[in-house]
Scaffold this active site. Structure first.
Site, mmCIF file in Angstrom:
data_model
loop_
_atom_site.group_PDB
_atom_site.id
_atom_site.type_symbol
_atom_site.label_atom_id
_atom_site.label_comp_id
_atom_site.label_asym_id
_atom_site.label_seq_id
_atom_site.Cartn_x
_atom_site.Cartn_y
_atom_site.Cartn_z
ATOM 1 N N GLU A 47 63.250 20.819 53.470
ATOM 2 C CA GLU A 47 64.659 20.449 53.359
ATOM 3 C C GLU A 47 64.681 18.961 53.015
ATOM 4 O O GLU A 47 64.418 18.114 53.866
ATOM 5 C CB GLU A 47 65.393 20.714 54.678
ATOM 6 N N GLU B 90 73.056 23.089 45.780
ATOM 7 C CA GLU B 90 71.656 23.117 46.198
ATOM 8 C C GLU B 90 70.799 23.820 45.159
ATOM 9 O O GLU B 90 69.670 23.400 44.892
ATOM 10 C CB GLU B 90 71.527 23.811 47.554
ATOM 11 N N HIS C 222 64.282 23.028 49.219
ATOM 12 C CA HIS C 222 65.665 23.226 49.665
ATOM 13 C C HIS C 222 66.328 21.888 49.939
ATOM 14 O O HIS C 222 65.691 20.830 49.910
ATOM 15 C CB HIS C 222 65.695 24.061 50.947
ATOM 16 N N HIS D 126 67.301 29.449 46.473
ATOM 17 C CA HIS D 126 68.542 30.059 45.985
ATOM 18 C C HIS D 126 68.497 30.243 44.460
ATOM 19 O O HIS D 126 67.438 30.183 43.860
ATOM 20 C CB HIS D 126 69.749 29.259 46.453
#
Length: 325
Positions: free
Chosen positions: A289, A152, A207, A115
Site C-alpha cells: 500500500e 487507485e 495498491h 484492481h
C-alpha cells in the site's frame, strides 16, 4: 472575414513598372536557395532529433525510459478521468523481452496492479464470491481514489509499468496479472494463480489505501500462516517476509515516505490472513500500500509522476535485493 461567393474577385492593384524584372530575378534565386536548404536539412537531421526521440519514448510506449520522468501524468483537480499516455489502459504491452543480460537474468517477477480501471462497469462480475481458502470473498473491488478523482486502478497500472521497465533493464522476465487489457478483473484467486503458474521468484501486488484523512504513509502486507482448504501459506511465510522487509526498507529510502502511522505500529509491515491473493499463493508474495489516497498530503505524492517513478525504483530495489539474497 466574409465570404462573397465563388465569382468574387477583389480588385487588383496597379502593376508596378519594376514588377517584371523583379519577378525574373526572384525566379532565378529560388532554385539555388532551395538546394541550399535541402543540404542544411539533411545534415541537421542526421543527429539533431536524438534527444527528442528519447524524451518521447515514455509517451509513445506507456513506459518510462529513465527514473525521474516528468509529472505529465499528474492528476489535476477536477480532472474527469482523462489519462495520459503513461496511464492509458492497454497503452503498454503486457509483456516484453527482458535485457539480454543483467543481474536478474533468468528470474521471473510477477507484478499485480491492484484492481482494474473497468471494474466499476462490471459490478456483478466483481461482486461474485470466490474461494480464498479460509472463506469466500468478492472476486475484486473497484479500489479507492483521491478526493480529486485519481483512481487507485490508474495509479497501480502506472507504477507497475514503470516498475516493469526498470526490472527488465535488469534482465528479469516480468509478467502482469492485468495490464488494462481486459474489461475487468481478474479475480483475487486468478491473480494468485497467475503468479503460481509462472513459477515466479517474487510477486508484488501494487495498491494504494483508502483510509481516513490524517492517516499517512506506506505499509507492506505479508501473508500470515494459513492452512485451510486450497490455502497453505506455510512454505512462503518466511520468504515473503524477507521480500516485504527489503521492499519496505528500499521504498522508504527512495521515496522519502514514512511507514504508516495507522497500521503496523511504525514498522511499515502488516500480517494478514484474510487476503485471497496471499492465501492462495505458492510463491513469495506481498502487497504494498504505497500511501493513503484519501489524505491530501499522501495524495499529492501519489498523483506526482516524479514520485511514482521513485516508488517504482524503491520497489525494484527491494526485489533485486531479495533475489540476490
Amino acid at each position: 472575414m466574409s465570404y462573397v461567393g465563388p465569382d468574387f474577385e477583389p480588385p487588383r492593384p496597379p502593376r508596378h513598372p519594376l514588377r517584371g524584372p523583379l519577378t525574373v530575378a526572384v525566379a532565378a534565386l529560388v532554385p539555388g536557395a532551395l538546394v541550399g536548404w535541402l543540404v542544411w536539412q539533411t545534415v541537421g537531421d542526421s543527429g539533431g532529433d536524438a534527444e527528442a526521440s528519447t524524451s518521447s519514448a515514455y509517451s509513445s510506449s506507456g513506459r518510462s525510459a529513465a527514473p525521474g520522468a516528468s509529472d505529465h501524468g499528474k492528476e489535476q483537480p477536477g480532472d474527469s478521468g482523462r489519462t495520459s499516455d503513461s496511464e492509458r489502459p492497454g497503452g503498454a504491452p503486457s509483456a516484453s523481452a527482458p535485457a539480454d543480460s543483467g543481474p536478474l537474468k533468468g528470474k521471473v517477477v510477477v507484478i499485480d496492479p491492484g484492481h482494474n480501471p473497468g471494474n466499476f462497469q462490471h459490478t456483478s462480475d466483481i461482486n461474485r464470491k470466490v474461494n480464498i481458502g479460509t472463506n469466500w470473498k468478492e472476486c475484486d473491488t473497484t479500489g479507492t481514489s483521491t478526493n480529486g478523482g485519481y483512481t487507485e486502478a490508474r495509479f497501480t497500472l502506472d507504477v507497475s509499468r514503470r516498475l516493469r521497465a526498470i526490472l527488465e533493464k535488469e534482465g528479469a522476465t516480468v509478467k502482469f496479472t492485468q495490464d488494462g487489457d481486459r474489461a475487468w478483473g481478474p479475480c483475487v484467486d486468478e491473480r494468485a494463480e497467475i503468479g503460481n503458474k509462472a513459477g515466479a521468484d517474487a510477486v508484488v501486488s501494487v495498491h494504494a489505501d483508502g483510509s481516513a484523512a490524517g492517516n499517512r504513509g506506506f505499509h507492506v502486507i505479508l501473508p500470515g500462516s494459513v492452512r485451510s482448504g486450497a490455502a497453505d501459506t506455510r512454505p512462503i511465510v518466511d520468504s515473503s517476509r524477507d521480500l516485504g522487509e527489503r521492499i519496505a526498507k528500499s521504498f522508504r529510502r527512495t521515496t522519502g515516505s514514512a511507514p504508516s502511522n495507522y497500521i503496523g505500529g511504525g514498522t511499515g509491515l502488516d500480517v494478514r490472513k484474510d487476503l485471497g491473493g496471499l492465501n492462495l499463493s505458492t510463491v513469495p508474495k506481498v502487497f504494498l500500500e504505497c500511501g493513503n489516497m484519501r489524505d491530501s498530503k499522501d495524495a499529492s505524492q501519489l498523483t506526482s509522476g516524479t514520485w511514482r517513478q521513485k516508488a517504482a525504483q524503491g520497489i525494484s530495489d527491494g526485489i533485486v535485493s531479495f533475489l540476490h539474497g
